[in-house]
Design a protein around this motif. Structure first.
Motif, mmCIF file in Angstrom:
data_model
loop_
_atom_site.group_PDB
_atom_site.id
_atom_site.type_symbol
_atom_site.label_atom_id
_atom_site.label_comp_id
_atom_site.label_asym_id
_atom_site.label_seq_id
_atom_site.Cartn_x
_atom_site.Cartn_y
_atom_site.Cartn_z
ATOM 1 N N ASP A 156 -6.307 1.826 -9.322
ATOM 2 C CA ASP A 156 -5.437 1.206 -8.364
ATOM 3 C C ASP A 156 -6.383 0.503 -7.131
ATOM 4 O O ASP A 156 -7.235 1.321 -6.825
ATOM 5 C CB ASP A 156 -4.393 2.036 -7.817
ATOM 6 N N TYR A 190 -6.815 -0.302 -3.160
ATOM 7 C CA TYR A 190 -6.300 0.386 -1.833
ATOM 8 C C TYR A 190 -5.024 -0.380 -1.363
ATOM 9 O O TYR A 190 -5.145 -1.732 -1.219
ATOM 10 C CB TYR A 190 -7.545 0.248 -0.582
ATOM 11 N N ILE A 191 -4.289 0.197 -0.554
ATOM 12 C CA ILE A 191 -3.001 -0.365 0.065
ATOM 13 C C ILE A 191 -2.734 0.208 1.397
ATOM 14 O O ILE A 191 -1.795 -0.071 2.048
ATOM 15 C CB ILE A 191 -1.877 -0.363 -0.805
ATOM 16 N N GLU A 240 -2.392 3.505 2.216
ATOM 17 C CA GLU A 240 -1.489 4.631 2.154
ATOM 18 C C GLU A 240 -2.341 5.771 2.715
ATOM 19 O O GLU A 240 -3.639 5.708 2.649
ATOM 20 C CB GLU A 240 -1.371 5.251 0.809
ATOM 21 N N PRO A 241 -1.677 6.758 3.361
ATOM 22 C CA PRO A 241 -2.360 7.657 4.278
ATOM 23 C C PRO A 241 -3.208 8.655 3.554
ATOM 24 O O PRO A 241 -4.590 9.038 3.746
ATOM 25 C CB PRO A 241 -1.320 8.635 4.783
ATOM 26 N N GLU A 242 -2.860 9.099 2.069
ATOM 27 C CA GLU A 242 -3.669 9.632 1.157
ATOM 28 C C GLU A 242 -4.933 8.957 0.847
ATOM 29 O O GLU A 242 -5.943 9.750 0.715
ATOM 30 C CB GLU A 242 -2.636 10.031 0.098
ATOM 31 N N GLN A 243 -4.916 7.876 0.640
ATOM 32 C CA GLN A 243 -5.977 6.991 0.410
ATOM 33 C C GLN A 243 -6.960 6.954 1.320
ATOM 34 O O GLN A 243 -8.031 7.185 1.214
ATOM 35 C CB GLN A 243 -5.590 5.486 -0.083
ATOM 36 N N GLU A 252 -4.672 6.537 11.619
ATOM 37 C CA GLU A 252 -5.211 6.359 10.413
ATOM 38 C C GLU A 252 -6.957 6.553 10.621
ATOM 39 O O GLU A 252 -7.359 7.211 9.395
ATOM 40 C CB GLU A 252 -5.186 4.905 9.895
#
Length: 305
Positions: free
Chosen positions: A90, A92-93, A95-98, A236
């Motif tokens: 996938d 990167y979008i 998301e905090p986990e990413q 972030e």
């Protein structure tokens, strides 16, 4: 030489002439392979592959040359090409986990750096900026902001960049710790599998560690359509550093000169991007990113290490 011929020299066959999947450099996706131009001369490319192979041997998710193809990398006329495996996953979008996982991967990479330039990666030495360069860049940026109706206070930016030019000798001579690092650690060079996997380590260099972190702060979302069209928010950035910090203990000197590091990287990486790549200004997302970058330059206290 045709792309098909280059690929054939690696034992990869394509019925049609491939086109690059990246607009700024030759990168070709054929079957389960990625063939791309890498560092030159060949000796530099071989050192780069030794470095990335060390990372992979220490459980860092990073592409290394496909085994069973020899030589890989190889010289093709005046360029050096390498074949990597295609990594599926996938994008990167934001998301905090990413974000936290991306910080952790960079922390792992920095933690594995030798204390000296063992792999003889290209040392960072870009400190020779001049007022005239800033003035030329600001002139271009001003014209582009007017052309695209972008709200950037260019006279204020000019004053700030001149100030940064005048502190270059200081930041050069203070002796910041250096690391071996991919030095292009951005969202568009990561695939999430679901953990982040670095798919483009080819700009690896020996540079001040805080310069590498500053590049992440400023340009992690650059040229990534699925990413937010702005710099990291303060929350972030805290997440990114939450992922990074367990692996690396930054020095007092790095903390003391962190803002100067960000300012230097802005001068080196962001100024030319805004001034010399006019096609970026045609993209609304990039224009928004440029506005965010300039705003960030004037609120660096919000982004601690």
């Amino acid at each position: 030489m045709s792309v098909k011929t280059i690929l054939k020299s690696f034992g990869i066959y394509s019925k049609e002439e491939p086109t690059s999947i990246y607009p700024f450099s030759p990168v070709y996706h054929v079957d389960n392979y990625i063939a791309k131009r890498t560092q030159r001369p060949l000796l530099f490319a071989q050192r780069l592959m030794e470095y990335t192979s060390m990372l992979a041997a220490n459980d860092v998710s990073v592409v290394t040359p496909v085994k069973g193809i020899s030589p890989n990398p190889k010289q093709v006329q005046n360029d050096i090409y390498v074949v990597y495996p295609f990594i599926d996953g996938d994008v990167y979008i934001g998301e905090p986990e990413q974000i936290q996982a991306a910080g952790a991967l960079l922390g792992q990479i920095h933690a594995l750096s030798p204390s000296v330039n063992t792999y003889q990666l290209k040392p960072y030495d870009v400190y020779d900026f001049y007022d005239s360069e800033v003035e030329d860049s600001i002139r271009n940026i001003t014209n582009l902001t007017k052309q695209h109706d972008v709200a950037i206070h260019t006279s204020r930016l000019n004053e700030k960049l001149i100030q940064i030019v005048n502190q270059q000798e200081t930041i050069k001579d203070i002796g910041l710790p250096h690391v071996a690092t991919p030095h292009d650690y951005k969202a568009n060079n990561l695939i999430f599998t679901p953990e982040p996997y670095l798919i483009d380590p080819d700009n690896a260099a020996w540079i001040p560690r805080t310069f590498d972190l500053a590049l992440c702060l400023l340009l992690f979302h650059n040229e990534m359509s699925s990413a937010p069209n702005r710099v990291f928010t303060t929350n972030e950035w805290a997440l990114f550093m939450k992922g990074y910090s367990p692996y690396v203990i930054l020095t007092e000197k790095e903390s003391m000169h962190w803002q100067q590091s960000i300012e230097h990287v802005f001068l080196d990486e962001v100024m030319w991007l805004m001034a010399d790549v006019p096609e970026d200004w045609m993209n609304p997302s990039q224009r928004s990113l440029f506005e965010s970058l300039v705003d960030t330059l004037f609120c660096l206290d919000d982004y601690p290490l």
